[in-house]
Design a protein around this motif. Structure first.
Motif, PDB file in Angstrom:
ATOM      1  N   ALA A  15     -45.155  -1.439   4.618  1.00  0.00           N
ATOM      2  CA  ALA A  15     -43.807  -1.965   4.812  1.00  0.00           C
ATOM      3  C   ALA A  15     -43.424  -2.742   3.560  1.00  0.00           C
ATOM      4  N   VAL A  16     -42.172  -3.186   3.532  1.00  0.00           N
ATOM      5  CA  VAL A  16     -41.679  -4.001   2.431  1.00  0.00           C
ATOM      6  C   VAL A  16     -40.964  -5.199   3.034  1.00  0.00           C
ATOM      7  N   LEU A  69     -36.042  -9.535   5.263  1.00  0.00           N
ATOM      8  CA  LEU A  69     -35.771  -8.217   5.823  1.00  0.00           C
ATOM      9  C   LEU A  69     -37.090  -7.464   5.784  1.00  0.00           C
ATOM     10  N   LEU A  70     -37.499  -6.910   6.915  1.00  0.00           N
ATOM     11  CA  LEU A  70     -38.727  -6.132   6.984  1.00  0.00           C
ATOM     12  C   LEU A  70     -38.345  -4.669   7.078  1.00  0.00           C
ATOM     13  N   ARG A  71     -38.813  -3.881   6.122  1.00  0.00           N
ATOM     14  CA  ARG A  71     -38.457  -2.463   6.048  1.00  0.00           C
ATOM     15  C   ARG A  71     -39.721  -1.614   6.185  1.00  0.00           C
ATOM     16  N   THR A  72     -39.683  -0.647   7.107  1.00  0.00           N
ATOM     17  CA  THR A  72     -40.754   0.338   7.260  1.00  0.00           C
ATOM     18  C   THR A  72     -40.160   1.705   6.930  1.00  0.00           C
ATOM     19  N   GLU A  78     -34.094  -7.873  10.250  1.00  0.00           N
ATOM     20  CA  GLU A  78     -34.318  -9.246   9.808  1.00  0.00           C
ATOM     21  C   GLU A  78     -35.403  -9.855  10.689  1.00  0.00           C
ATOM     22  N   GLY A  79     -36.315 -10.589  10.071  1.00  0.00           N
ATOM     23  CA  GLY A  79     -37.376 -11.225  10.830  1.00  0.00           C
ATOM     24  C   GLY A  79     -37.712 -12.595  10.276  1.00  0.00           C
ATOM     25  N   ALA A  80     -38.472 -13.334  11.036  1.00  0.00           N
ATOM     26  CA  ALA A  80     -38.912 -14.665  10.626  1.00  0.00           C
ATOM     27  C   ALA A  80     -40.425 -14.666  10.463  1.00  0.00           C
ATOM     28  N   PRO A  98     -35.915  -3.044  16.391  1.00  0.00           N
ATOM     29  CA  PRO A  98     -37.104  -3.299  15.573  1.00  0.00           C
ATOM     30  C   PRO A  98     -37.056  -2.544  14.243  1.00  0.00           C
ATOM     31  N   PRO A  99     -37.921  -2.945  13.310  1.00  0.00           N
ATOM     32  CA  PRO A  99     -37.947  -2.284  12.014  1.00  0.00           C
ATOM     33  C   PRO A  99     -38.760  -0.987  12.019  1.00  0.00           C
ATOM     34  N   TYR A 100     -38.894  -0.387  13.163  1.00  0.00           N
ATOM     35  CA  TYR A 100     -39.596   0.895  13.298  1.00  0.00           C
ATOM     36  C   TYR A 100     -38.928   1.672  14.421  1.00  0.00           C
ATOM     37  N   ARG A 101     -39.113   2.984  14.390  1.00  0.00           N
ATOM     38  CA  ARG A 101     -38.488   3.831  15.400  1.00  0.00           C
ATOM     39  C   ARG A 101     -39.188   3.643  16.752  1.00  0.00           C
ATOM     40  N   ILE A 102     -38.381   3.539  17.795  1.00  0.00           N
ATOM     41  CA  ILE A 102     -38.917   3.495  19.151  1.00  0.00           C
ATOM     42  C   ILE A 102     -38.424   4.715  19.909  1.00  0.00           C
TER      43      ILE A 102
END
Length: 108
Positions: A15-16, A69-72, A78-80, A98-102
């Motif tokens: 992730a980034v 910002l959390l990118r997968t 956006e996260g803390a 979420p920063p991933y596909r569900i």
């Protein structure tokens, strides 16, 4: 499964984290382990996990950066960043898509 257990979906892998301090974005490549679930009480998706030990992340968090910002490969959110565990991993989480596909729920 009891009525209080959650069906958790997640992502583990690269992730980034994108930190934006004083209008200057900085990207940090990281490894994450994420999970999440839909919370019917508030009607939102809660995601959370850990960022594997990363010296640049530690430097930024100790310098005051707590949001990023959390990118997968399949999404971003956006996260803390919060507590650091004894192994140097930071907890990360958010309440949003979420920063991933569900997977979409199956109609029954």
């Amino acid at each position: 499964m009891s009525e209080h257990e959650h069906d958790e979906e997640g992502y583990t892998g690269p992730a980034v984290l994108v930190f934006d301090a004083a209008g200057t974005a900085a990207e940090v490549a990281v490894e994450v382990e994420l999970r999440g679930h839909f919370q019917p009480i508030d009607g939102r998706f809660h995601w959370y996990g850990r960022v594997k030990k990363n010296d640049e992340v530690t430097t930024r968090v100790e310098g005051g950066a707590r949001k990023a910002l959390l990118r997968t490969p399949t999404g971003e959110a956006e996260g803390a960043l919060t507590d650091q565990d004894p192994w140097g991993r930071y907890r990360v989480g958010g309440t949003s898509t979420p920063p991933y596909r569900i997977e979409e729920p199956v109609e029954r």
